[in-house]
Design a protein around this motif. Structure first.
Motif, PDB file in Angstrom:
ATOM      1  N   ASP A  48       0.817  -1.212   0.000  1.00 43.02           N
ATOM      2  CA  ASP A  48       0.000   0.000   0.000  1.00 43.02           C
ATOM      3  C   ASP A  48       0.851   1.262   0.000  1.00 43.02           C
ATOM      4  O   ASP A  48       0.569   2.218  -0.739  1.00 43.02           O
ATOM      5  N   ILE A  49       1.897   1.291   0.819  1.00 46.25           N
ATOM      6  CA  ILE A  49       2.691   2.514   0.904  1.00 46.25           C
ATOM      7  C   ILE A  49       3.593   2.671  -0.320  1.00 46.25           C
ATOM      8  O   ILE A  49       3.931   3.795  -0.710  1.00 46.25           O
ATOM      9  N   ALA A  50       3.975   1.570  -0.951  1.00 45.22           N
ATOM     10  CA  ALA A  50       4.706   1.666  -2.211  1.00 45.22           C
ATOM     11  C   ALA A  50       3.813   2.305  -3.273  1.00 45.22           C
ATOM     12  O   ALA A  50       4.262   3.152  -4.060  1.00 45.22           O
ATOM     13  N   ARG A  51       2.545   1.912  -3.276  1.00 46.69           N
ATOM     14  CA  ARG A  51       1.579   2.514  -4.201  1.00 46.69           C
ATOM     15  C   ARG A  51       1.352   3.990  -3.852  1.00 46.69           C
ATOM     16  O   ARG A  51       1.231   4.840  -4.749  1.00 46.69           O
ATOM     17  N   GLU A  52       1.344   4.290  -2.555  1.00 45.53           N
ATOM     18  CA  GLU A  52       1.154   5.674  -2.120  1.00 45.53           C
ATOM     19  C   GLU A  52       2.307   6.563  -2.573  1.00 45.53           C
ATOM     20  O   GLU A  52       2.101   7.718  -2.963  1.00 45.53           O
ATOM     21  N   CYS A  53       3.518   6.026  -2.534  1.00 46.55           N
ATOM     22  CA  CYS A  53       4.682   6.787  -3.009  1.00 46.55           C
ATOM     23  C   CYS A  53       4.552   7.098  -4.497  1.00 46.55           C
ATOM     24  O   CYS A  53       4.803   8.230  -4.938  1.00 46.55           O
ATOM     25  N   ARG A  54       4.162   6.106  -5.266  1.00 46.82           N
ATOM     26  CA  ARG A  54       3.975   6.327  -6.704  1.00 46.82           C
ATOM     27  C   ARG A  54       2.904   7.389  -6.958  1.00 46.82           C
ATOM     28  O   ARG A  54       3.056   8.230  -7.851  1.00 46.82           O
ATOM     29  N   GLU A  55       1.852   7.351  -6.196  1.00 44.85           N
ATOM     30  CA  GLU A  55       0.783   8.332  -6.375  1.00 44.85           C
ATOM     31  C   GLU A  55       1.250   9.722  -5.963  1.00 44.85           C
ATOM     32  O   GLU A  55       0.945  10.712  -6.647  1.00 44.85           O
ATOM     33  N   ALA A  56       1.980   9.828  -4.852  1.00 40.89           N
ATOM     34  CA  ALA A  56       2.454  11.130  -4.374  1.00 40.89           C
ATOM     35  C   ALA A  56       3.416  11.764  -5.363  1.00 40.89           C
ATOM     36  O   ALA A  56       3.463  12.994  -5.491  1.00 40.89           O
ATOM     37  N   TRP A  57       4.179  10.925  -6.070  1.00 35.94           N
ATOM     38  CA  TRP A  57       5.171  11.433  -7.009  1.00 35.94           C
ATOM     39  C   TRP A  57       4.706  11.367  -8.457  1.00 35.94           C
ATOM     40  O   TRP A  57       5.495  11.570  -9.361  1.00 35.94           O
ATOM     41  N   LYS A  58       3.411  11.038  -8.642  1.00 36.45           N
ATOM     42  CA  LYS A  58       2.789  11.037  -9.968  1.00 36.45           C
ATOM     43  C   LYS A  58       3.562  10.161 -10.965  1.00 36.45           C
ATOM     44  O   LYS A  58       3.861  10.567 -12.087  1.00 36.45           O
ATOM     45  N   LEU A  59       3.871   8.948 -10.540  1.00 29.34           N
ATOM     46  CA  LEU A  59       4.629   8.013 -11.374  1.00 29.34           C
ATOM     47  C   LEU A  59       3.729   7.061 -12.149  1.00 29.34           C
ATOM     48  O   LEU A  59       4.205   6.363 -13.043  1.00 29.34           O
ATOM     49  N   GLY A  60       2.453   6.996 -11.806  1.00 27.77           N
ATOM     50  CA  GLY A  60       1.565   6.057 -12.475  1.00 27.77           C
ATOM     51  C   GLY A  60       1.958   4.626 -12.149  1.00 27.77           C
ATOM     52  O   GLY A  60       2.456   4.323 -11.069  1.00 27.77           O
ATOM     53  N   SER A  61       1.753   3.739 -13.099  1.00 23.95           N
ATOM     54  CA  SER A  61       2.112   2.329 -12.895  1.00 23.95           C
ATOM     55  C   SER A  61       3.129   1.844 -13.917  1.00 23.95           C
ATOM     56  O   SER A  61       3.359   0.651 -14.038  1.00 23.95           O
ATOM     57  N   ALA A  62       3.749   2.753 -14.635  1.00 25.06           N
ATOM     58  CA  ALA A  62       4.733   2.397 -15.649  1.00 25.06           C
ATOM     59  C   ALA A  62       6.109   2.209 -15.004  1.00 25.06           C
ATOM     60  O   ALA A  62       6.327   2.605 -13.848  1.00 25.06           O
ATOM     61  N   PRO A  63       7.057   1.613 -15.726  1.00 27.32           N
ATOM     62  CA  PRO A  63       8.428   1.509 -15.199  1.00 27.32           C
ATOM     63  C   PRO A  63       9.003   2.886 -14.892  1.00 27.32           C
ATOM     64  O   PRO A  63       8.705   3.866 -15.585  1.00 27.32           O
ATOM     65  N   ILE A  64       9.833   2.964 -13.866  1.00 26.24           N
ATOM     66  CA  ILE A  64      10.435   4.237 -13.445  1.00 26.24           C
ATOM     67  C   ILE A  64      11.735   4.448 -14.210  1.00 26.24           C
ATOM     68  O   ILE A  64      12.657   3.641 -14.108  1.00 26.24           O
ATOM     69  N   PRO A  65      11.849   5.520 -14.977  1.00 25.03           N
ATOM     70  CA  PRO A  65      13.068   5.745 -15.773  1.00 25.03           C
ATOM     71  C   PRO A  65      14.320   5.930 -14.918  1.00 25.03           C
ATOM     72  O   PRO A  65      15.385   5.422 -15.247  1.00 25.03           O
ATOM     73  N   ASN A  66      14.205   6.686 -13.810  1.00 24.36           N
ATOM     74  CA  ASN A  66      15.383   6.999 -12.998  1.00 24.36           C
ATOM     75  C   ASN A  66      14.966   7.089 -11.524  1.00 24.36           C
ATOM     76  O   ASN A  66      14.297   8.037 -11.122  1.00 24.36           O
ATOM     77  N   VAL A  67      15.353   6.093 -10.744  1.00 27.77           N
ATOM     78  CA  VAL A  67      14.942   6.013  -9.340  1.00 27.77           C
ATOM     79  C   VAL A  67      15.572   7.128  -8.507  1.00 27.77           C
ATOM     80  O   VAL A  67      14.896   7.781  -7.703  1.00 27.77           O
ATOM     81  N   ILE A  68      16.873   7.381  -8.706  1.00 29.98           N
ATOM     82  CA  ILE A  68      17.558   8.393  -7.906  1.00 29.98           C
ATOM     83  C   ILE A  68      16.995   9.780  -8.179  1.00 29.98           C
ATOM     84  O   ILE A  68      16.839  10.595  -7.267  1.00 29.98           O
ATOM     85  N   GLN A  69      16.657  10.055  -9.423  1.00 29.89           N
ATOM     86  CA  GLN A  69      16.065  11.349  -9.746  1.00 29.89           C
ATOM     87  C   GLN A  69      14.715  11.520  -9.048  1.00 29.89           C
ATOM     88  O   GLN A  69      14.402  12.603  -8.539  1.00 29.89           O
TER      89      GLN A  69
END
Length: 288
Positions: free
Chosen positions: A26-47
């Protein structure tokens, strides 16, 4: 420095034994939502982490079993993450960054005493791994792309999701996409292909580089706040160490500016010449 505002969801749990897998998902999903990442692969994690106000750096630690370390400062409430660059594998380094993010999100309220206990330490590490998997491979999108979990199929997804085949096998298990027999067959097949020390495609991805600290150092120098040597003096570490931690080019802080830029111009006094002839000096008498 006016760093980006901290925008990191953090679990309010002071006992890791009370954190469930469902809460981690749930909180992993919350992080994606807070950072507007959607559900696609993340291009750059550190960024993504730096944009959320996390100070990131990479450094050689000299310890191959240590992948990184993270800490939420009690002084400013800001998370700090250091990723080890001892392992020359960008895929692994990227997962390590997500793993340390997991510690920040899940364990910011966990006491150091729990880390000191072997059984709890293993649990903490397992939870950070679960978070990294959920953060990098969200169930609603990743599961749809695993048509049939074979080694070749997972390998074909590696360049898109930027995670190892081993990580995908674990994620498939977490999402109940594998039977025990099929999972065992995948691990044996991976070992038979000699992928345990390195997988195909590991070298195809460039290392993700932190940029926030580097931009901060350039801003201080270029704005005239500090000379390079003064900045080194203020921080109090060797210039080579600062360059490594701030991802600056080697020699940026140790190489002095061109000496010609610092030459003081000399001028003749206004009354030393008249009509091209040197004025006669006045002789002062000395008493005997």
């Amino acid at each position: 420095m006016d760093w980006p505002e901290v925008n990191v969801p953090m679990l309010d749990a002071d006992d890791c034994r009370l954190i469930s897998d469902e809460e981690i998902e749930d909180i992993a999903r919350e992080c994606r939502e807070a950072w507007k990442l959607g559900s696609a692969p993340i291009p750059n994690v550190i960024q993504v982490m730096e944009n959320a106000g996390i100070i990131c750096t990479r450094a050689t630690l000299g310890h191959v079993k240590m992948d990184g370390i993270s800490h939420v400062s009690v002084l400013d409430g800001r998370p700090y993450v250091l990723i080890a660059e001892d392992k020359a594998n960008a895929i692994r380094n990227r997962f390590d960054a997500a793993h340390e993010l997991g510690h920040v999100v899940l364990h910011s309220k966990i006491s150091a005493a729990q880390y000191a206990k072997k059984e709890l330490y293993d649990l903490l590490e397992g939870q950070a791994h679960r978070f990294a998997s959920a953060f990098l491979m969200p169930p609603e999108s990743f599961a749809q792309e695993v048509v049939w979990p074979t080694l070749d199929n997972l390998l074909s997804l590696k360049s898109r999701w930027k995670v190892s085949v081993a990580s995908m096998i674990v994620r498939c298990r977490d999402l109940s996409l594998l039977t025990e027999q099929l999972e065992l067959r995948l691990w044996k097949g991976r070992s038979a292909r000699k992928w345990t020390k390195g997988e195909p495609g590991d070298d195809a991805l460039a290392f993700e580089q932190p940029k926030l600290m580097m931009r901060g150092a350039h801003l201080l120098v270029d704005s005239g706040i500090f000379e390079r040597t003064e900045l080194v003096h203020q921080i109090g570490l060797p210039s080579e160490t600062i360059e490594m931690l701030c991802n600056l080019r080697p020699g940026y802080l140790s190489v002095q500016p061109d000496a010609g830029d610092n030459v003081v111009p000399l001028k003749l006094k206004r009354d030393t010449t008249r009509s091209g002839r040197t004025r006669r000096a006045e002789v002062l008498p000395f008493p005997q």
